[in-house]
Design an enzyme around this catalytic site. Structure first.
Site, PDB file in Angstrom:
ATOM      1  N   CYS A   1      70.020  40.171  91.980  1.00  0.00           N
ATOM      2  CA  CYS A   1      69.104  40.472  92.159  1.00  0.00           C
ATOM      3  C   CYS A   1      68.776  41.165  93.592  1.00  0.00           C
ATOM      4  O   CYS A   1      69.861  41.464  94.064  1.00  0.00           O
ATOM      5  CB  CYS A   1      67.946  38.885  92.461  1.00  0.00           C
ATOM      6  SG  CYS A   1      68.443  37.853  90.963  1.00  0.00           S
TER       7      CYS A   1
ATOM      8  N   ARG B   1      69.002  46.933  91.254  1.00  0.00           N
ATOM      9  CA  ARG B   1      69.921  45.641  91.226  1.00  0.00           C
ATOM     10  C   ARG B   1      69.346  44.817  90.310  1.00  0.00           C
ATOM     11  O   ARG B   1      69.764  43.696  90.112  1.00  0.00           O
ATOM     12  CB  ARG B   1      69.777  45.009  92.820  1.00  0.00           C
ATOM     13  CG  ARG B   1      70.331  45.689  93.755  1.00  0.00           C
ATOM     14  CD  ARG B   1      69.998  45.259  95.014  1.00  0.00           C
ATOM     15  NE  ARG B   1      70.799  43.823  95.243  1.00  0.00           N
ATOM     16  CZ  ARG B   1      72.053  43.883  95.791  1.00  0.00           C
ATOM     17  NH1 ARG B   1      72.524  44.975  96.114  1.00  0.00           N
ATOM     18  NH2 ARG B   1      72.492  42.614  95.763  1.00  0.00           N
TER      19      ARG B   1
ATOM     20  N   TRP C   1      67.333  39.885  88.204  1.00  0.00           N
ATOM     21  CA  TRP C   1      68.134  40.192  86.861  1.00  0.00           C
ATOM     22  C   TRP C   1      68.524  38.702  86.361  1.00  0.00           C
ATOM     23  O   TRP C   1      69.060  38.050  87.208  1.00  0.00           O
ATOM     24  CB  TRP C   1      69.123  41.033  87.307  1.00  0.00           C
ATOM     25  CG  TRP C   1      70.168  41.618  85.712  1.00  0.00           C
ATOM     26  CD1 TRP C   1      69.341  42.395  84.975  1.00  0.00           C
ATOM     27  CD2 TRP C   1      71.074  41.074  85.577  1.00  0.00           C
ATOM     28  NE1 TRP C   1      70.405  42.437  84.157  1.00  0.00           N
ATOM     29  CE2 TRP C   1      71.594  41.877  84.348  1.00  0.00           C
ATOM     30  CE3 TRP C   1      72.195  40.371  86.470  1.00  0.00           C
ATOM     31  CZ2 TRP C   1      72.780  41.453  83.862  1.00  0.00           C
ATOM     32  CZ3 TRP C   1      73.367  40.392  85.640  1.00  0.00           C
ATOM     33  CH2 TRP C   1      73.913  40.697  84.580  1.00  0.00           C
TER      34      TRP C   1
ATOM     35  N   ASN D   1      69.025  35.564  96.052  1.00  0.00           N
ATOM     36  CA  ASN D   1      69.982  36.441  95.215  1.00  0.00           C
ATOM     37  C   ASN D   1      71.229  35.675  95.326  1.00  0.00           C
ATOM     38  O   ASN D   1      71.757  35.028  96.552  1.00  0.00           O
ATOM     39  CB  ASN D   1      70.273  37.887  95.907  1.00  0.00           C
ATOM     40  CG  ASN D   1      71.349  38.481  95.194  1.00  0.00           C
ATOM     41  OD1 ASN D   1      71.650  38.207  93.984  1.00  0.00           O
ATOM     42  ND2 ASN D   1      72.089  39.270  95.972  1.00  0.00           N
ATOM     43  N   GLY D   2      71.792  35.251  94.292  1.00  0.00           N
ATOM     44  CA  GLY D   2      72.966  34.357  94.115  1.00  0.00           C
ATOM     45  C   GLY D   2      72.878  33.462  92.981  1.00  0.00           C
ATOM     46  O   GLY D   2      71.812  33.389  92.387  1.00  0.00           O
TER      47      GLY D   2
ATOM     48  N   GLU E   1      86.434  55.404  79.945  1.00  0.00           N
ATOM     49  CA  GLU E   1      85.212  55.605  80.790  1.00  0.00           C
ATOM     50  C   GLU E   1      84.167  56.585  80.018  1.00  0.00           C
ATOM     51  O   GLU E   1      82.995  56.299  79.856  1.00  0.00           O
ATOM     52  CB  GLU E   1      85.537  56.446  82.090  1.00  0.00           C
ATOM     53  CG  GLU E   1      84.660  56.896  82.908  1.00  0.00           C
ATOM     54  CD  GLU E   1      83.549  55.669  83.385  1.00  0.00           C
ATOM     55  OE1 GLU E   1      83.943  54.413  83.219  1.00  0.00           O
ATOM     56  OE2 GLU E   1      82.558  56.060  84.059  1.00  0.00           O
TER      57      GLU E   1
ATOM     58  N   LYS F   1      80.382  55.221  79.351  1.00  0.00           N
ATOM     59  CA  LYS F   1      79.143  56.080  79.802  1.00  0.00           C
ATOM     60  C   LYS F   1      78.123  56.176  78.455  1.00  0.00           C
ATOM     61  O   LYS F   1      77.003  55.756  78.735  1.00  0.00           O
ATOM     62  CB  LYS F   1      79.574  57.306  80.194  1.00  0.00           C
ATOM     63  CG  LYS F   1      79.142  57.823  81.581  1.00  0.00           C
ATOM     64  CD  LYS F   1      78.857  56.845  82.598  1.00  0.00           C
ATOM     65  CE  LYS F   1      79.844  55.980  83.143  1.00  0.00           C
ATOM     66  NZ  LYS F   1      79.773  55.028  84.018  1.00  0.00           N
TER      67      LYS F   1
ATOM     68  N   GLU G   1      76.785  52.765  77.271  1.00  0.00           N
ATOM     69  CA  GLU G   1      75.835  52.086  78.377  1.00  0.00           C
ATOM     70  C   GLU G   1      74.359  52.653  78.364  1.00  0.00           C
ATOM     71  O   GLU G   1      73.477  51.891  78.827  1.00  0.00           O
ATOM     72  CB  GLU G   1      76.376  51.554  79.670  1.00  0.00           C
ATOM     73  CG  GLU G   1      76.652  52.811  80.285  1.00  0.00           C
ATOM     74  CD  GLU G   1      77.296  52.432  81.975  1.00  0.00           C
ATOM     75  OE1 GLU G   1      76.862  51.185  82.144  1.00  0.00           O
ATOM     76  OE2 GLU G   1      78.215  52.959  82.510  1.00  0.00           O
TER      77      GLU G   1
ATOM     78  N   HIS H   1      96.638  52.542  64.627  1.00  0.00           N
ATOM     79  CA  HIS H   1      96.832  51.305  64.120  1.00  0.00           C
ATOM     80  C   HIS H   1      95.585  50.221  64.029  1.00  0.00           C
ATOM     81  O   HIS H   1      95.730  49.237  64.509  1.00  0.00           O
ATOM     82  CB  HIS H   1      97.493  50.643  65.596  1.00  0.00           C
ATOM     83  CG  HIS H   1      99.040  51.407  65.805  1.00  0.00           C
ATOM     84  ND1 HIS H   1     100.068  51.140  64.725  1.00  0.00           N
ATOM     85  CD2 HIS H   1      99.453  52.401  66.600  1.00  0.00           C
ATOM     86  CE1 HIS H   1     101.194  51.852  65.209  1.00  0.00           C
ATOM     87  NE2 HIS H   1     100.768  52.639  66.126  1.00  0.00           N
TER      88      HIS H   1
ATOM     89  N   LYS I   1      72.941  47.376  88.473  1.00  0.00           N
ATOM     90  CA  LYS I   1      73.762  48.291  89.197  1.00  0.00           C
ATOM     91  C   LYS I   1      75.363  47.758  89.711  1.00  0.00           C
ATOM     92  O   LYS I   1      76.422  47.956  89.230  1.00  0.00           O
ATOM     93  CB  LYS I   1      73.135  48.978  90.325  1.00  0.00           C
ATOM     94  CG  LYS I   1      74.038  49.984  91.101  1.00  0.00           C
ATOM     95  CD  LYS I   1      74.331  51.151  90.461  1.00  0.00           C
ATOM     96  CE  LYS I   1      75.429  52.037  91.132  1.00  0.00           C
ATOM     97  NZ  LYS I   1      75.716  52.848  90.348  1.00  0.00           N
TER      98      LYS I   1
END
Lengths: 598, 388
Positions: free
Chosen positions: A2, A27, A70, A96-97, A474, A478, A481, A497, A593
């Protein structure tokens, strides 16, 4: 994850806090709220984006705190949005936490009325028990030790002058402005008002009024040095681009010049990273462990191969949330690199702490000056990418890989395992990165065209070998997401495989065919998927591949850094696919983020 | 008052430098042309700027962002198709209040001009344009004046018929009525709406005032202007910033400007009138005179370059020679005689070692010249030149 901000001063706290929340939106953004204190407490909060928050036209209040959320505990609802208040609504808290013992604390507060499902709400009720209406600092100091877990919270009370904030394992910075003072999760919250900041330490309780800031620690009042942040606030604006992500992709030539600036002597093959590690120690190291999450993990996979190659030392990469210091390793001979853009990623911090507890030396590789990782590690190297606002990491990946490449050369030179000539070669390549990336950005329209052609693929598979493998991973991350398309990255040889069963004419395959990625071997895998009818998009500097590709992007010559250039194409491909699909590119669903929860 | 800066144009005469960047982003003494305009606007106390961008706009947006670094607020309006200056100004319509300035984003001017213009507008409340003296009026709109009132504008008159050498400096103060005036005119034969045509039409009924400007006013039309204007600007800077480093024995003249992380190798010489951008490498023993090197350029050991542009990320191999001196260069099908242009090496182009670039050589962006070749004339984009 958050974001919080608090302001006390002569400007309207309503607009300062609301703008601050906008700046912190990266955030988290599933609900938001603001509390203002002017004799009483007024709270405005609701589920949804910050822009939708209904606020009064103006206010007389001098102090305000705000929160963008969040969700971790409790659904995103109006009730669960912060700020939370005590029973009479005289104390408001943003946090936040995670308060891990909130169930037990709630039991102790059985005579209080709780209105949300959050862990945070115990804080205002605990404060209500001890607050005498005057000494808010004392009340916070009394309550903080009862909280287990991680927190950065800010409190304001109806009759108090200003606000009080506290931190433990979650980021909190103080801003010293001309028109008042700030606390926030991140400097971007108030960068347009002041660049003078001080970073709080765990256990600090800070009292912030319009006129001053006082930090208290266990010993009494404490002095936390004021530093000037040199990030430009303009970095927090989109500057004519539709999305921060595209802006940040285009910033890569410039941000990499910053990454490299003053660190590289390509003529003599030297790297200066301003590290304090003794040469004897670096020579004695038998393993480099890299701990990281997400995109940083992929940068770690790239670096692992360079470290082994250039510094001739065993290297391993660990998903931070899975990390343990075990396997009979000698902590004295193990160097642990914690790679985290924000420097606040909870999983990475806890892995780094685990390594430190075991007795290993730690080195943070981060973008954020003053972050927890930077302060807790034995040493730190900054990637100097500048602020990144888009949730999807782009320029910071490039800056991480570049910084880690320099670190590999540094280690190779210090350990006497790399000749000046070999070092020069890689450093020349590093110096060529800004120009080569600009070359790729200049052909963005071609990539957009290919994105248009393949946007409707059922799924996308990314393949590469060696240094091309982390780039394949990566590239897939990208794409998934931000576009929500199904995308997977593989070591090219692994395709046969299992995954090959999924390959059809409607699943485009993106292949990394550059130097450093054994393209001749990957070309066999390209032929494999082609014979199943899949279209192949090649990101290539390997001419023989050309005739097998349905679309080809040319990668300039740059030795072992060519896969990093290939990644720029994949970033642009992901961006344009997501844009064609109409996605919320800078704020993909369910993501934040920097992830400060484990 | 907001300033609208027109920065959407391509600048074809500066090819190949404008193949990858719009003309306003061509660097002069390490700063894009547009930055001189923004600096002047900002120095004149204007803090709101609208950039009308189009061709290769990402280059401009990435460089200037929201303008914070220049102490101004920058917004952007996009001109999707470049249909003339009048059309470009129309893109600003939704972004400006009653009064605003319009400036070209590719001419170097001083803050003084902007101040004069604002003052005149405040005094007269009429349309104001700046007029200045030009050496070659046939390239511009020649202005005829009656006192401070503009009585005529003749676009690009033939040199012999030019009524005077006073030309339109491309800087204006308008109010909203200009938008209707632009909409009233018909496109010229090339399909473009010219801003001057809109102004000219109303000269009789609505007075247009001129401010006479005698300060720095520099246009960069041709490739050789890049080196010449760089030298001129460096000459006017008191103490150009040298961020680069020079190795032992290297000589870098005082009026040379160098960017960050630029390195001049041992015993190399960089003479007056040169500007080296960021992250440029000049090899040992190289000798550069009036050389403009853009960011990320590499110039090899022992290269001898005169009157040369080495564009972004281009490489000039060791011991390559560019003798320089007057040469004939063809631009847009017209031969320009005896211009001071040694050579241009386009963006990302590469010239092998021991090559000779004859005066006036222009190597396209992305082109490759193999070792030991003597080249003259124009080499197209992405072409490869071998020894034959």
């Amino acid at each position: 994850m958050c974001g919080i901000i608090g302001y006390n001063g002569t400007k309207s706290p309503l607009s300062v806090v609301a703008t601050g929340l906008k700046n912190l939106e990266y955030r988290g953004y599933d609900s938001a709220g603001i509390a203002l204190s002017d004799g009483g407490i007024e709270v405005y909060k609701q589920e949804g984006e910050i822009d939708d928050l209904e606020l009064p036209e103006s206010t007389d209040a001098a102090c305000g705190i705000g929160h963008t959320r969040w969700s971790t505990h409790g659904e995103p609802t109006d009730a669960n949005a912060h700020p939370h208040t005590d029973c009479p609504g005289r104390i408001a808290v943003v946090h936040n936490g995670i308060i891990e013992n909130y169930d037990a604390l709630k039991d102790d507060l059985s005579d209080h009325e709780f209105t949300s499902e959050t862990d945070t709400e115990v804080i205002p009720h605990l404060l209500e028990e001890v607050y005498d209406g005057e000494d808010l600092v004392g009340a916070v100091q009394a309550v903080a030790p009862r909280l287990e877990g991680s927190y950065a919270f800010a409190v304001t009370a109806a009759d108090s002058d200003g606000m009080v904030a506290a931190r433990m394992d979650s980021p909190l910075v103080v801003g010293h402005g001309e028109d008042g003072n700030f606390v926030a999760s991140d400097v971007t919250a108030f960068l347009e008002h002041t660049r003078e900041v001080s970073y709080l330490e765990d256990g600090d309780v800070v009292s912030v009024t319009a006129d001053g800031v006082t930090v208290h620690d266990a010993e009494g009042t404490a002095d936390r040095p004021v530093q000037t942040v040199d990030w430009e606030a303009d970095a927090a604006e989109k500057g004519g681009y539709d999305h921060y992500m595209l802006k940040e992709i285009h910033e890569q030539p410039r941000s990499l010049r910053q990454t490299l600036s003053g660190r590289v002597d390509a003529v003599d093959g030297d790297v200066d990273l301003d590290l304090d590690m003794p040469e004897q120690y670096l020579q004695s190291v038998t393993e480099i462990q890299i701990v990281a999450c997400g995109t940083s993990y992929h940068a770690g996979l790239y670096a692992k191969q360079l470290v082994e190659d250039l510094a001739n030392v065993r290297a391993s990469v660990h998903v931070a949330s899975e990390y343990e210091f075990n396997g009979g390793r000698d902590p004295w001979r193990t160097l642990v690199l914690a790679v985290t853009q924000s420097g606040e990623t909870a999983d990475t911090l806890s892995a780094m702490r685990e390594a430190a507890r075991a007795g290993a030396r730690t080195l943070a590789v981060t973008n954020t000056v003053g972050s927890t990782a930077a302060r807790e590690a034995d040493d730190v190297v900054y990637i100097r990418a500048g602020p990144e606002i888009g949730v999807a990491a782009t320029k910071t990946f490039a800056a991480q890989v570049t910084t880690l490449s320099l670190l590999s050369v540094f280690l190779g030179r210090e350990r006497g395992r790399l000749s000046a000539d070999e070092a020069s070669e890689l450093l020349e390549n590093a110096r060529g990165l800004p120009g080569a990336i600009q070359q790729i950005l200049d052909v963005e329209d071609d990539i957009k065209g290919v994105a248009e052609e393949y946007v409707d693929g059922d799924a996308f598979f990314f393949i590469g070998r060696k240094l091309g493998c982390p780039v394949a991973l990566e590239g897939a991350l990208k794409l998934k997401e931000i576009s929500y398309a199904h995308a997977e990255g593989f070591a090219a040889g692994e395709l046969k495989h299992g995954t090959l069963a999924l390959v059809t004419p409607d699943t485009p395959v993106l292949a990394v065919l550059t130097e450093g990625a054994t393209p001749q071997a990957t070309l066999n895998n390209v032929k494999e998927v082609e014979s199943r009818g899949a279209p192949v998009i090649g990101v290539s500097s390997y001419d023989p591949a050309e005739k097998y590709l349905d679309a080809a992007f040319e990668v300039p010559d740059l030795g072992r850094l060519e896969p990093l250039l290939a990644n720029i194409y994949l970033q642009l491909f992901a961006y344009h696919v997501a844009k064609l699909k109409g996605r919320s590119i800078d704020k993909p669903r369910n993501l934040a983020k920097s992830v400060t929860v484990e | 008052m907001k300033a609208v800066v027109l920065a959407a144009g391509e600048g074809q005469r500066l090819e190949p430098l404008t193949n990858l960047r719009p003309k306003p982003m061509v660097p002069i003494a390490n700063q894009p042309l547009l930055e001189y305009v923004i600096d002047s606007v900002s120095d004149a106390g204007i803090d709101e700027i609208l950039l009308v961008v189009g061709y290769k706009r990402e280059r401009i947006q990435t460089y200037f962002g929201d303008g914070h670094r220049w102490g101004v607020d920058i917004e952007y309006a996009v001109q999707e198709k470049q249909l003339g200056t009048g059309h470009a100004v129309l893109q600003a319509e939704d972004h400006v209040d009653d009064e605003f300035l319009v400036l070209n984003g590719d001419r170097i001017i001083t803050a003084d001009l902007v101040e004069q213009l604002v003052e005149k507008r405040r005094d007269t409340a009429e349309t104001v344009m700046a007029a200045t003296r030009a050496d070659d009026p046939s390239e511009y709109g020649v202005v005829t004046l009656d006192g401070d009132r503009v009585t005529g504008i003749t676009e690009k008159p033939r040199a012999t018929t030019a009524p005077s050498d006073i030309v339109n400096a491309g800087v204006y103060a308008f109010d909203q009525s200009v938008f209707d005036a632009i909409r009233d005119i018909n496109p010229d034969p090339t399909g473009e709406l010219a801003l001057t045509a809109a102004i000219e039409r109303h000269l009789d009924d609505e007075p247009v005032r001129a401010v006479r400007y005698r300060g720095l006013w520099v246009d960069v039309s041709y490739l050789w202007d890049v080196t010449a204007v760089t030298a001129q600007v460096l000459d006017e800077l008191d103490d150009p910033i040298q961020n680069g480093v020079a190795d032992e024995g290297a000589q870098v003249a005082d009026d040379v400007r160098t960017g960050s992380d630029t390195r001049v190798g041992a015993n190399a010489t960089v003479r007056r009138g040169s500007a080296l951008g960021n992250n440029v490498t000049v090899g040992a023993n190289a000798v550069l005179s009036n050389v403009v090197a853009f960011d990320d350029a590499t110039i090899g050991d022992g290269a001898v370059l005169n009157d040369c542009i080495v564009a972004e990320n281009a490489t000039v191999g060791p011991n390559t020679t560019v003798p320089g001196g007057p040469a004939d260069v063809v631009v847009d099908g017209t031969c320009c005689e005896s211009v001071d242009l040694g050579a241009v090496v386009g963006d990302n182009a590469s010239v092998g070692g021991g090559s000779v670039l004859v005066g006036g050589t222009v190597i396209g962006d992305g082109a490759t010249v193999q070792d030991g070749v003597t080249v003259s004339g124009r080499v197209p984009t992405d072409a490869e030149v071998r020894r034959g």
